[in-house]
Design an enzyme around this catalytic site. Sequence first.
Site, PDB file in Angstrom:
ATOM      1  N   TYR A  46    -103.613 -74.688 -29.515  1.00 50.43           N
ATOM      2  CA  TYR A  46    -102.267 -74.493 -30.060  1.00 50.43           C
ATOM      3  C   TYR A  46    -101.340 -73.997 -28.959  1.00 50.43           C
ATOM      4  O   TYR A  46    -101.437 -74.449 -27.822  1.00 50.43           O
ATOM      5  CB  TYR A  46    -102.329 -73.546 -31.268  1.00 50.43           C
ATOM      6  CG  TYR A  46    -101.152 -73.733 -32.205  1.00 50.43           C
ATOM      7  CD1 TYR A  46    -100.891 -74.971 -32.784  1.00 50.43           C
ATOM      8  CD2 TYR A  46    -100.302 -72.681 -32.508  1.00 50.43           C
ATOM      9  CE1 TYR A  46     -99.817 -75.170 -33.626  1.00 50.43           C
ATOM     10  CE2 TYR A  46     -99.217 -72.864 -33.359  1.00 50.43           C
ATOM     11  CZ  TYR A  46     -98.983 -74.110 -33.909  1.00 50.43           C
ATOM     12  OH  TYR A  46     -97.909 -74.300 -34.748  1.00 50.43           O
ATOM     13  N   ARG A  90     -87.658 -79.848 -35.037  1.00 51.31           N
ATOM     14  CA  ARG A  90     -87.493 -78.659 -34.189  1.00 51.31           C
ATOM     15  C   ARG A  90     -88.884 -78.163 -33.812  1.00 51.31           C
ATOM     16  O   ARG A  90     -89.416 -77.238 -34.415  1.00 51.31           O
ATOM     17  CB  ARG A  90     -86.720 -77.563 -34.931  1.00 51.31           C
ATOM     18  CG  ARG A  90     -86.245 -76.432 -34.017  1.00 51.31           C
ATOM     19  CD  ARG A  90     -86.028 -75.155 -34.777  1.00 51.31           C
ATOM     20  NE  ARG A  90     -87.228 -74.659 -35.413  1.00 51.31           N
ATOM     21  CZ  ARG A  90     -88.188 -73.976 -34.797  1.00 51.31           C
ATOM     22  NH1 ARG A  90     -88.101 -73.736 -33.507  1.00 51.31           N
ATOM     23  NH2 ARG A  90     -89.257 -73.567 -35.469  1.00 51.31           N
ATOM     24  N   LYS A 139    -102.406 -76.745 -35.719  1.00 52.77           N
ATOM     25  CA  LYS A 139    -102.388 -75.642 -36.687  1.00 52.77           C
ATOM     26  C   LYS A 139    -103.612 -75.724 -37.612  1.00 52.77           C
ATOM     27  O   LYS A 139    -104.269 -74.702 -37.888  1.00 52.77           O
ATOM     28  CB  LYS A 139    -101.095 -75.706 -37.503  1.00 52.77           C
ATOM     29  CG  LYS A 139    -100.901 -74.591 -38.520  1.00 52.77           C
ATOM     30  CD  LYS A 139    -100.742 -73.238 -37.847  1.00 52.77           C
ATOM     31  CE  LYS A 139     -99.512 -73.110 -36.988  1.00 52.77           C
ATOM     32  NZ  LYS A 139     -98.348 -72.577 -37.625  1.00 52.77           N
ATOM     33  N   GLU A 196     -93.745 -77.243 -41.511  1.00 53.17           N
ATOM     34  CA  GLU A 196     -93.893 -76.713 -40.155  1.00 53.17           C
ATOM     35  C   GLU A 196     -92.838 -77.301 -39.231  1.00 53.17           C
ATOM     36  O   GLU A 196     -92.686 -78.520 -39.133  1.00 53.17           O
ATOM     37  CB  GLU A 196     -95.292 -77.041 -39.629  1.00 53.17           C
ATOM     38  CG  GLU A 196     -95.645 -76.386 -38.326  1.00 53.17           C
ATOM     39  CD  GLU A 196     -95.959 -74.907 -38.470  1.00 53.17           C
ATOM     40  OE1 GLU A 196     -95.746 -74.147 -37.503  1.00 53.17           O
ATOM     41  OE2 GLU A 196     -96.421 -74.504 -39.556  1.00 53.17           O
ATOM     42  N   ASP A 197     -92.096 -76.435 -38.573  1.00 47.22           N
ATOM     43  CA  ASP A 197     -91.136 -76.824 -37.532  1.00 47.22           C
ATOM     44  C   ASP A 197     -90.077 -77.820 -38.029  1.00 47.22           C
ATOM     45  O   ASP A 197     -89.868 -78.878 -37.425  1.00 47.22           O
ATOM     46  CB  ASP A 197     -91.876 -77.384 -36.312  1.00 47.22           C
ATOM     47  CG  ASP A 197     -92.506 -76.259 -35.485  1.00 47.22           C
ATOM     48  OD1 ASP A 197     -92.372 -75.086 -35.883  1.00 47.22           O
ATOM     49  OD2 ASP A 197     -93.122 -76.554 -34.450  1.00 47.22           O
ATOM     50  N   ASP A 236     -92.692 -70.925 -40.605  1.00 43.08           N
ATOM     51  CA  ASP A 236     -91.653 -70.321 -39.769  1.00 43.08           C
ATOM     52  C   ASP A 236     -90.876 -69.254 -40.546  1.00 43.08           C
ATOM     53  O   ASP A 236     -90.617 -68.168 -40.023  1.00 43.08           O
ATOM     54  CB  ASP A 236     -90.690 -71.412 -39.265  1.00 43.08           C
ATOM     55  CG  ASP A 236     -91.419 -72.483 -38.475  1.00 43.08           C
ATOM     56  OD1 ASP A 236     -92.044 -72.134 -37.461  1.00 43.08           O
ATOM     57  OD2 ASP A 236     -91.393 -73.647 -38.884  1.00 43.08           O
TER      58      ASP A 236
END
Length: 398
Positions: A176, A229, A247, A318-319, A342
């Site tokens: 990661y 992102r 992850k 995620e992101d 996040d």
Amino acid sequence: MLTSLLGRAEQAAAGHCSSTALLLSSIRAYTIGATTGATTTHEGGSQAQAKEIQAQLPPYVPNAEPVSIVHKLGISVLHDPWFNKGTAFSKAERERLGVRGLLPPRVTTLQLQEDRFMAEYEAELTMIPPEEIATGGVTSEMARRWQVLQHLQDRNETLFYKVLMENFVEMAPIIYTPTVGWVCSNYHKLYRRPRGMFFSAKDKGEMAALVYNWPQSDVHAVVVTDGSRILGLGDLGLNGLGIPVGKLDLYCAAAGFHPTKVLPCVVDVGTDNVALRSDPLYCGLTRPRLTGPAYYEILDEFVHAIMTRWPDAVLQFEDFQMKHALTLLERYRNHHLVFNDDIQGTAATALAGLYGALRVQGKGLEAIGKQRVVCVGAGSAGMGVVRMVAAGETVGCV
């Protein structure tokens, strides 16, 4: 047979036999393509007409490519080195073989795949330029170790997780962050074998069926990104799939999830990264990113498809960009088991750290309301921390 009939007919004709003349007439009528002078049969056309038509057509060239009969479907095709041809499967082949959604949406040629391989084959041992090491913190040795672990996971996942669990502290930064940032930036160059599922804007209206191409009927955790992102690297489009993959590797090694019951996903709605869109090796949609209602229509369909097949799974976002992250969490949280790492995961960890610091100082939880907290960054993680700390202050004061 035909020769003997004609011989008998001619002999009978010499004897002025009218019945034999009728026989001759019948034979001529059923002779395919036969012509007598300027006479043309109605079915076959004249030889002159046939030549004229043939002259207007391109020459017939037999297909020299052999036909392969594949007796496999789905992911087993992609794991078979005899039949797998990577992202070169056509759209029709993907449908027939049940591999749609198991491959990136962009169809590429074998030549492009060869170019990708040759670039790696001819690459120098130093995989990452010194200037990138200084800014990203990922060294060529870390990249090499990541590739070694990926090759092991591809051929023996049981051994991969045994090694990872026994060397977790050392290998977590390889699986990661920070190495995964380099992986995502170069995913289109590193891509060799698909892992997880690929959904795209082109799959609109078909995701409910597409999701059944995944071979596991019992999934406990789904991690998804739209690549908008990725860490601090910005919009990486489909390349962002490296985040859910990494992850979930951590979840399996450190949190007890079984590797067969997790599913990494990417929802490809395009990218505003012009450099990626113009790169011939990029595997995602080469169009600007969807926005507005069109974007949420794709995400709604994805969530519905996933939660219909696996209603008890946790769906982790995620992101995602901040402008979408909080909206998506609020949109689905009252209907499904959803989670944004996040906004909630990073924030919960930060709040736990603040509580721990207060305990070290001999103060109770209520003291958090008297602390001054400065958060650097206003992305989804930063704003999630601020929201969580504010909630923690309220709870602590009570």
